[in-house]
Write a protein that holds these residues in place. Structure first.
Motif, PDB file in Angstrom:
ATOM      1  N   UNK A 326      14.492   1.621 -17.189  1.00  0.00           N
ATOM      2  CA  UNK A 326      14.504   1.717 -15.725  1.00  0.00           C
ATOM      3  C   UNK A 326      15.884   2.052 -15.196  1.00  0.00           C
ATOM      4  N   UNK A 327      16.916   1.508 -15.842  1.00  0.00           N
ATOM      5  CA  UNK A 327      18.283   1.801 -15.444  1.00  0.00           C
ATOM      6  C   UNK A 327      18.622   3.272 -15.672  1.00  0.00           C
ATOM      7  N   UNK A 328      18.160   3.830 -16.785  1.00  0.00           N
ATOM      8  CA  UNK A 328      18.398   5.253 -17.069  1.00  0.00           C
ATOM      9  C   UNK A 328      17.729   6.124 -16.015  1.00  0.00           C
ATOM     10  N   UNK A 329      16.486   5.800 -15.672  1.00  0.00           N
ATOM     11  CA  UNK A 329      15.766   6.580 -14.657  1.00  0.00           C
ATOM     12  C   UNK A 329      16.482   6.534 -13.314  1.00  0.00           C
ATOM     13  N   UNK A 330      16.906   5.347 -12.907  1.00  0.00           N
ATOM     14  CA  UNK A 330      17.564   5.215 -11.601  1.00  0.00           C
ATOM     15  C   UNK A 330      18.888   5.959 -11.565  1.00  0.00           C
ATOM     16  N   UNK A 331      19.629   5.933 -12.675  1.00  0.00           N
ATOM     17  CA  UNK A 331      20.908   6.644 -12.717  1.00  0.00           C
ATOM     18  C   UNK A 331      20.707   8.152 -12.587  1.00  0.00           C
ATOM     19  N   UNK A 332      19.730   8.697 -13.300  1.00  0.00           N
ATOM     20  CA  UNK A 332      19.485  10.141 -13.248  1.00  0.00           C
ATOM     21  C   UNK A 332      18.969  10.544 -11.879  1.00  0.00           C
ATOM     22  N   UNK A 333      18.030   9.772 -11.320  1.00  0.00           N
ATOM     23  CA  UNK A 333      17.445  10.121 -10.021  1.00  0.00           C
ATOM     24  C   UNK A 333      18.467  10.000  -8.890  1.00  0.00           C
ATOM     25  N   UNK A 334      19.356   9.027  -8.988  1.00  0.00           N
ATOM     26  CA  UNK A 334      20.345   8.842  -7.917  1.00  0.00           C
ATOM     27  C   UNK A 334      21.453   9.887  -7.963  1.00  0.00           C
TER      28      UNK A 334
END
Length: 439
Positions: A326-334
């Protein structure tokens, strides 16, 4: 009557004495009378005094002329501390002028430096505008300052000219930067290499070169304008061709009843079917590429994360998988982190976990041996059967062979007994290594 040194004030010192001696020798040779000698000597004395006075007056005149020239060059009608030209003796007047002269010379040197600095900047900017800037000419002192007019009025004219040139340079620089920005946007839309395109115009347009070092010459501006015009025309032609192909594609989809899902794969093409040239901008293209980039980066990041989780599992390290992903997804999306930095961080974690797994390997090897030894439970059954017979090893062998039908079990039992006997030592070693690792 002969003249001695003590009879005339002019006869003083070796030089005058030598002169009079030579003069006396001439008179003696000619046979000049004493009266004529006295008249001649008085005449010479008067002429010498006149020469000396003229020399002093000439020095005073030269000083006054030099003073006037300095005042004229500096544009000073009146100068504080000017001496009165008529007061005192000639030497006193010369002494009174000297400090003023020294002050004016110092002021002249400072004024020359001011003129030189201003003219240097003017020359440099003019060279940047025409494109004929010669580095050797930008060095101070490479041209002579006109010293005939060093007035503040003239200096103000030069400074006004410099301000005007600086404004023009600023306007040209903004125009160059606007052109470069336009070229960048067009290159993004057209999929061209911006760096090579802009460098072809002028090497100083490289992004790594400072803003103040970029070329603002007439030639650079002309080439940039031509490049922008060429790229815009190319964009116009490509968009027209793209719209034609998109129209044909839609017609074929309609004929073949192509599903919406398949059509969506080409949304980035069909979305421009009715767009104007100005509507297709770099921002739109960048946004589309960013989305593709983010999707691709998620795939790569999760692939590396799978590798990392596998290493964690082998090293028996527990982690929160859902939180990590989830942290990886949020970093890429942000978009608050560069994908390359994210991947580099995962690679660092992989290297660190591999090192940790290597440090734990020896302990886990001992644990596996200990667990393997503990699983030899069948040995108890074997031992109970041996005691029931209560005889020799050879008889145990016959009993076990008769009851189970395999002589290999005896060898296995012997190996198992040796392994089981090692359990206490294994435990001690394991405890010692674990404590060492924990420290």
């Amino acid at each position: 009557m002969a003249v001695t040194d003590s009879q005339n004030p002019l006869i003083d010192g070796n030089t005058c004495g030598s002169f009079l001696q030579k003069l006396q020798g001439i008179w003696d040779e000619v046979g000049e009378s004493d009266e004529e000698q006295d008249k001649m000597l008085l005449q010479i004395e008067q002429e010498c005094l006149n020469v000396y006075k003229r020399k002093l007056l000439q020095s005073l005149s030269d000083a006054k002329l030099e003073l006037s020239s300095l005042l004229l060059a500096l544009g000073e009608n009146k100068f504080m501390g000017m001496p009165d030209k008529t007061l005192g003796t000639i030497k006193e007047q010369l002494a009174a002028i000297a400090p003023t002269m020294e002050q004016l010379w110092q002021q002249k040197e400072e004024r020359i430096k001011e003129f030189s600095d201003v003219e240097l900047q003017i020359q440099k900017i003019c060279g940047e505008i025409t494109g004929d800037l010669n580095p050797d000419q930008t060095e101070s002192g490479s041209f002579a300052v006109d010293e005939s007019d060093l007035s503040m009025k003239k200096l103000d004219e030069y400074q006004s000219q410099l301000l005007e040139l600086q404004r023009e340079k600023s306007e040209r620089l903004h125009k160059v930067l606007d052109y470069v920005s336009t070229v960048h946007n067009l290159c993004v839309v057209l999929g061209m290499d911006f760096f090579s395109t802009v460098i072809e115009v002028h090497p100083s347009l490289n992004e790594s070169i400072g803003v103040n070092s970029k070329s603002i010459s007439n030639g650079t501006l002309t080439k940039l304008a031509k490049t922008v015009s060429t790229l815009k025309e190319d964009k116009k032609q490509r968009l027209h061709k793209l719209q034609e192909l998109a129209s044909q594609l839609i017609d074929m989809w309609n004929l073949m009843d192509t599903p919406i899902e398949e059509r969506r794969l080409f949304d980035h093409v069909t979305c421009n079917i009715s767009a104007s040239v100005d509507e297709v901008t770099a921002e739109v293209e960048v946004e589309r590429l960013d989305q593709q980039k983010a999707h691709r980066m998620k795939e790569i990041a999760f692939k590396k994360q799978d590798e990392l989780e596998e290493i964690y599992a082998c090293a028996h390290v527990e982690i929160n998988l859902e939180a990590t992903r989830g942290n990886i997804l949020s970093l890429i999306d942000s978009r608050n982190i560069e994908p390359s930095e994210l991947l580099a961080d995962v690679d660092k974690q992989i290297v660190a976990v591999k090192k940790e797994a290597l440090r734990r390997k020896e302990i886990w090897d001992k644990v596996k041996k200990w667990m393997s030894a503990c699983e030899e439970s069948w040995l108890e059954d074997y031992n109970r059967g041996s005691k029931m017979i209560a005889i020799t090893v050879e008889q145990q062998f016959h009993w076990y062979n008769a009851s189970r039908g395999a002589h290999l079990n005896l060898k296995r039992a012997e190996k198992a007994r040796i392994l089981v006997n090692k359990i206490p030592a294994l435990v001690d070693t394991l405890v010692a290594k674990t404590r060492s690792w924990e420290k």
